[in-house]
Write a protein that holds these residues in place. Structure first.
Motif, PDB file in Angstrom:
ATOM      1  N   ASP A 109     -29.082  25.618  21.025  1.00 48.84           N
ATOM      2  CA  ASP A 109     -27.858  26.023  20.321  1.00 48.84           C
ATOM      3  C   ASP A 109     -28.019  27.437  19.754  1.00 48.84           C
ATOM      4  O   ASP A 109     -27.137  28.284  19.904  1.00 48.84           O
ATOM      5  N   ALA A 110     -29.151  27.677  19.117  1.00 48.66           N
ATOM      6  CA  ALA A 110     -29.408  29.002  18.547  1.00 48.66           C
ATOM      7  C   ALA A 110     -29.544  30.051  19.641  1.00 48.66           C
ATOM      8  O   ALA A 110     -29.088  31.194  19.489  1.00 48.66           O
ATOM      9  N   LEU A 111     -30.134  29.667  20.764  1.00 50.36           N
ATOM     10  CA  LEU A 111     -30.278  30.601  21.878  1.00 50.36           C
ATOM     11  C   LEU A 111     -28.917  30.975  22.456  1.00 50.36           C
ATOM     12  O   LEU A 111     -28.677  32.142  22.784  1.00 50.36           O
ATOM     13  N   ALA A 112     -28.014  29.998  22.548  1.00 52.94           N
ATOM     14  CA  ALA A 112     -26.663  30.281  23.049  1.00 52.94           C
ATOM     15  C   ALA A 112     -25.945  31.245  22.108  1.00 52.94           C
ATOM     16  O   ALA A 112     -25.288  32.202  22.562  1.00 52.94           O
ATOM     17  N   GLU A 113     -26.068  31.001  20.815  1.00 52.58           N
ATOM     18  CA  GLU A 113     -25.428  31.899  19.856  1.00 52.58           C
ATOM     19  C   GLU A 113     -26.035  33.296  19.914  1.00 52.58           C
ATOM     20  O   GLU A 113     -25.319  34.300  19.858  1.00 52.58           O
ATOM     21  N   ALA A 114     -27.344  33.382  20.063  1.00 54.16           N
ATOM     22  CA  ALA A 114     -28.008  34.684  20.151  1.00 54.16           C
ATOM     23  C   ALA A 114     -27.567  35.439  21.406  1.00 54.16           C
ATOM     24  O   ALA A 114     -27.341  36.653  21.357  1.00 54.16           O
TER      25      ALA A 114
END
Length: 154
Positions: A109-114
């Motif tokens: 999830d954090a990777l997608a946002e980044a």
């Protein structure tokens, strides 16, 4: 055919040397090694024997290749859906892929946002067409619906 074709031991040694040279540079999937070695006109049966020996010695491993690919691709902002597809096309078994994805301990999830922020900036999309464009980008990068939703959560 290579000149070593007359001597099976010499042929096997030549295949092993070339395979070791490839593996010294980076991890390779079994199918990838077979393809690269076959392009050099080596005997297909001998290639299989050599790769079996390398795998038995722990020098070639599809599981290790999957782990390296997950680490490398995730650092580049690629999501698990695309990573899984690329590993499947490289001939890696689904079980090895799943283990590599599970053990990577990546917050997808954090990777997608980044990835969204890197491409489009910190500002949230103001209208639906802009949001749809960003979502398509993330889908192409290999993120699933839950990860897309997380990338747009406040």
């Amino acid at each position: 055919m290579a000149p070593e074709a007359d001597d099976p031991d010499a042929e096997r040694l030549a295949i092993r040397k070339r395979a070791m040279d490839l593996l010294a540079r980076r991890e390779h999937a079994r199918a990838e090694l077979v393809t690269k070695l076959a392009k050099r006109d080596h005997d297909a049966d001998e290639i299989e024997v050599v790769i079996d020996e390398l795998a038995a010695e722990g020098l070639q491993s599809d599981a290790r290749y999957a782990e390296a690919a997950v680490a490398s691709k995730s650092r580049r902002g690629i999501g698990p859906v695309r990573i899984r597809a690329e590993l499947r096309s490289a001939g890696v078994a689904d079980a090895d892929i799943q283990i590599a994805l599970d053990e990577a301990e990546i917050d997808w999830d954090a990777l997608a946002e980044a990835a969204r922020r890197k491409r489009f900036g910190d500002a949230r999309p103001e209208d639906f067409p802009a949001k749809a464009k960003q979502m398509r980008f993330l889908q192409r990068r290999g993120f699933d619906g839950d990860q897309l939703a997380a990338a747009f959560d406040d």
